[in-house]
Design a protein around this motif. Structure first.
Motif, PDB file in Angstrom:
ATOM      1  N   UNK A 288     -43.756 -54.695  80.546  1.00 14.46           N
ATOM      2  CA  UNK A 288     -45.217 -55.462  81.475  1.00 14.46           C
ATOM      3  C   UNK A 288     -44.619 -56.749  80.862  1.00 14.46           C
ATOM      4  N   UNK A 289     -43.992 -56.676  79.981  1.00 12.41           N
ATOM      5  CA  UNK A 289     -43.392 -58.325  79.670  1.00 12.41           C
ATOM      6  C   UNK A 289     -42.363 -58.739  80.222  1.00 12.41           C
ATOM      7  N   UNK A 290     -40.929 -58.017  79.857  1.00 13.28           N
ATOM      8  CA  UNK A 290     -40.042 -57.849  81.258  1.00 13.28           C
ATOM      9  C   UNK A 290     -40.472 -58.300  82.845  1.00 13.28           C
ATOM     10  N   UNK A 291     -40.863 -57.068  82.824  1.00 19.43           N
ATOM     11  CA  UNK A 291     -41.152 -57.135  83.885  1.00 19.43           C
ATOM     12  C   UNK A 291     -41.955 -58.896  84.844  1.00 19.43           C
ATOM     13  N   UNK A 292     -42.814 -59.629  84.237  1.00 15.52           N
ATOM     14  CA  UNK A 292     -43.491 -60.561  83.618  1.00 15.52           C
ATOM     15  C   UNK A 292     -41.921 -61.381  84.102  1.00 15.52           C
ATOM     16  N   UNK A 293     -41.650 -61.612  83.170  1.00 17.23           N
ATOM     17  CA  UNK A 293     -40.143 -62.249  82.644  1.00 17.23           C
ATOM     18  C   UNK A 293     -39.627 -62.794  84.526  1.00 17.23           C
ATOM     19  N   UNK A 294     -38.995 -60.839  84.559  1.00 17.80           N
ATOM     20  CA  UNK A 294     -38.108 -61.536  85.724  1.00 17.80           C
ATOM     21  C   UNK A 294     -38.720 -61.920  86.858  1.00 17.80           C
ATOM     22  N   UNK A 295     -39.614 -61.848  87.028  1.00 14.54           N
ATOM     23  CA  UNK A 295     -40.612 -61.887  88.483  1.00 14.54           C
ATOM     24  C   UNK A 295     -40.122 -63.633  88.350  1.00 14.54           C
ATOM     25  N   UNK A 296     -41.076 -63.590  87.394  1.00 15.92           N
ATOM     26  CA  UNK A 296     -40.815 -65.738  87.420  1.00 15.92           C
ATOM     27  C   UNK A 296     -39.955 -66.284  87.135  1.00 15.92           C
ATOM     28  N   UNK A 297     -38.433 -65.172  86.555  1.00 15.01           N
ATOM     29  CA  UNK A 297     -37.222 -65.777  86.324  1.00 15.01           C
ATOM     30  C   UNK A 297     -35.900 -65.554  88.043  1.00 15.01           C
ATOM     31  N   UNK A 298     -36.918 -64.910  89.069  1.00 12.46           N
ATOM     32  CA  UNK A 298     -35.913 -64.431  89.806  1.00 12.46           C
ATOM     33  C   UNK A 298     -34.938 -65.927  90.800  1.00 12.46           C
ATOM     34  N   UNK A 299     -35.305 -66.777  90.709  1.00 16.40           N
ATOM     35  CA  UNK A 299     -34.938 -67.374  91.287  1.00 16.40           C
ATOM     36  C   UNK A 299     -34.362 -68.867  90.730  1.00 16.40           C
ATOM     37  N   UNK A 300     -34.102 -68.432  89.400  1.00 13.84           N
ATOM     38  CA  UNK A 300     -33.211 -69.698  88.335  1.00 13.84           C
ATOM     39  C   UNK A 300     -31.364 -69.216  88.917  1.00 13.84           C
ATOM     40  N   UNK A 301     -31.069 -69.852  88.356  1.00 13.04           N
ATOM     41  CA  UNK A 301     -29.933 -70.173  88.323  1.00 13.04           C
ATOM     42  C   UNK A 301     -28.745 -68.561  86.881  1.00 13.04           C
ATOM     43  N   UNK A 302     -29.894 -67.509  86.081  1.00 16.28           N
ATOM     44  CA  UNK A 302     -29.644 -67.136  85.060  1.00 16.28           C
ATOM     45  C   UNK A 302     -29.346 -65.485  86.280  1.00 16.28           C
ATOM     46  N   UNK A 303     -28.629 -64.977  84.989  1.00 13.69           N
ATOM     47  CA  UNK A 303     -28.098 -63.223  84.883  1.00 13.69           C
ATOM     48  C   UNK A 303     -28.987 -62.599  83.478  1.00 13.69           C
ATOM     49  N   UNK A 304     -29.747 -61.583  83.470  1.00 16.67           N
ATOM     50  CA  UNK A 304     -30.309 -61.297  82.782  1.00 16.67           C
ATOM     51  C   UNK A 304     -29.935 -59.491  82.361  1.00 16.67           C
ATOM     52  N   UNK A 305     -29.953 -58.812  81.958  1.00 12.96           N
ATOM     53  CA  UNK A 305     -29.916 -57.575  81.008  1.00 12.96           C
ATOM     54  C   UNK A 305     -31.115 -56.971  82.319  1.00 12.96           C
ATOM     55  N   UNK A 306     -30.408 -55.965  82.815  1.00 14.30           N
ATOM     56  CA  UNK A 306     -30.945 -54.831  83.925  1.00 14.30           C
ATOM     57  C   UNK A 306     -31.812 -53.715  82.765  1.00 14.30           C
ATOM     58  N   UNK A 307     -32.925 -54.023  82.939  1.00  6.81           N
ATOM     59  CA  UNK A 307     -33.379 -53.020  82.281  1.00  6.81           C
ATOM     60  C   UNK A 307     -33.868 -51.365  82.490  1.00  6.81           C
TER      61      UNK A 307
END
Length: 403
Positions: A288-307
């Motif tokens: 739940x926390x990961x999906x919250x982060x991913x949704x809120x950060x999806x338009x930022x200039x970052x990449x993250x581990x795809x869980x």
């Protein structure tokens, strides 16, 4: 939004009244060292992972070291692992007297470069230790393919190595307890030949300190034989554990060889039993926390581990973010700014060749450019099952502001 705690730690343990109750019951039972609760936790872990047996020890590091010793890997042998990991992945190699062979990650990846693994294999290679960073399973299919292709180079020097017939794949699964491949439903612990889990205080499932080793069936080696040898190694080479010795008229024992002391106690196992009972909810909250982060950060200039995707379900241990196009200085500034807002962050990982101990072994970070490029702009956000969505929102708002 509800109450927000403006002192956000990085990864505090999720301890409920159930863990407290289980520990109290153990303390009152009169048996607190390795005994019935440790044996029960081993049984439950094996059932959870889909393996026949598991052994609980005092750390994932001990699990990896005893696995290497089980296969008589030592001086003159080579073991391959990643330059991009914590020292616990590599120190067991040094402890047994073997030579660590560090390989670079693939470009823009947290995982070892498969081509680099292939090139690193020699006739002295006895094991490969892949790392399930952040709780996401490695591409074990490709790793096993390379191991099979290089089978003709394998030169066994012990009975267990002969029976295995190829390079051992020992997973550093410290982060991945509960992860699985969705294509076949196989969980971490039943994928590599052996898998070492960590139950340290910051892990998804904790026993305060501790770990477990699981393994797949190896033709010609009985699971009970593996289990017995591992438990004897973990208790000074003693033929009986304390529980067996305490039975009436059963004091007599033998020291089979000069062993080690790295068993798990029943006090710690009781924490693990309670955690395992709650583990599905712990994983659900992390997702739940990961999906919250991913949704809120999806338009930022970052990449993250795809869980989570159609092939891989992570255990969701760490939320690792890379600040695209940024360097160490900027990353460190973001960490400092987050700290000013009372938000603890971290870095996973500083590559091993950047540390004094590994420089002294002859490693140079310039030989691992991909690992350095991942490290230089990586930052890990708080992720734990007791983290509220209100706090997650506070973390993301500040993080977006600072990047």
């Amino acid at each position: 939004m509800g109450f927000i705690n403006f002192q956000i730690d990085f990864s505090p343990p999720d301890i409920s009244e159930l863990e407290v109750d289980y520990v109290c019951q153990t303390l009152k039972s009169g048996w607190i060292t390795t005994g019935p609760r440790t044996k029960l936790l081993e049984k439950k872990i094996a059932e959870y992972c889909g393996t026949n047996r598991a052994v609980c020890l005092n750390s994932a590091t001990s699990c990896m070291e005893l696995c290497l010793r089980l296969f008589n890997i030592g001086p003159g042998d080579e073991v391959i692992t990643s330059a991009y990991t914590y020292t616990a992945s590599c120190s067991p190699i040094v402890h047994v007297g073997a030579t660590p062979i560090l390989v670079d990650t693939a470009k823009d990846s947290f995982e070892m470069d498969i081509n680099a693994i292939e090139k690193a294999i020699t006739n002295r290679t006895k094991a490969i230790i892949p790392i399930d960073i952040a709780g996401r399973l490695c591409d074990y299919g490709k790793i096993f393919s390379v191991v099979k292709e290089k089978k003709d180079k394998f030169s066994p020097n012990s009975k267990n190595q002969e029976l295995l017939g190829r390079i051992l794949v020992l997973a550093d699964a410290a982060h991945s307890f509960g992860a699985k491949f969705l294509s076949n439903g196989v969980k971490s612990g039943a994928i590599a030949d052996f898998s070492a889990f960590s139950f340290h205080a910051v892990k998804n499932l904790t026993t305060a300190e501790g770990g477990a080793l699981t393994w797949r069936k190896i033709e010609g080696i009985e699971d009970d034989e593996i289990y017995k040898n591992l438990t004897i190694m973990s208790l000074h080479g003693q033929s009986k554990d304390a529980l067996a010795k305490m039975r009436l008229s059963s004091w007599e024992y033998d020291i089979k060889f000069i062993g080690y002391k790295c068993n798990m106690t029943d006090v710690l196992a009781s924490i693990g039993l309670a955690q395992l009972k709650r583990y599905s909810q712990i994983l659900k909250k992390r997702r739940e926390i990961i999906e919250y982060y991913c949704n809120d950060l999806k338009n930022e200039n970052i990449t993250f581990v795809e869980h989570f995707n159609s092939k891989n379900k992570s255990s969701g241990h760490l939320y690792c973010v890379r600040l695209t196009g940024r360097d160490e200085s900027f990353r460190n500034l973001v960490i400092a700014k987050m700290a000013e807002k009372n938000i603890a962050t971290n870095v996973h990982y500083k590559p091993l060749p950047m540390f004094t101990a590994y420089k002294n072994l002859g490693f140079d970070i310039n030989d691992f450019p991909n690992a350095f490029n991942v490290y230089k702009n990586e930052i890990t956000l708080p992720l734990y099952s007791a983290l509220s969505l209100e706090n997650a929102d506070y973390i993301v708002k500040n993080f977006k502001k600072f990047i």
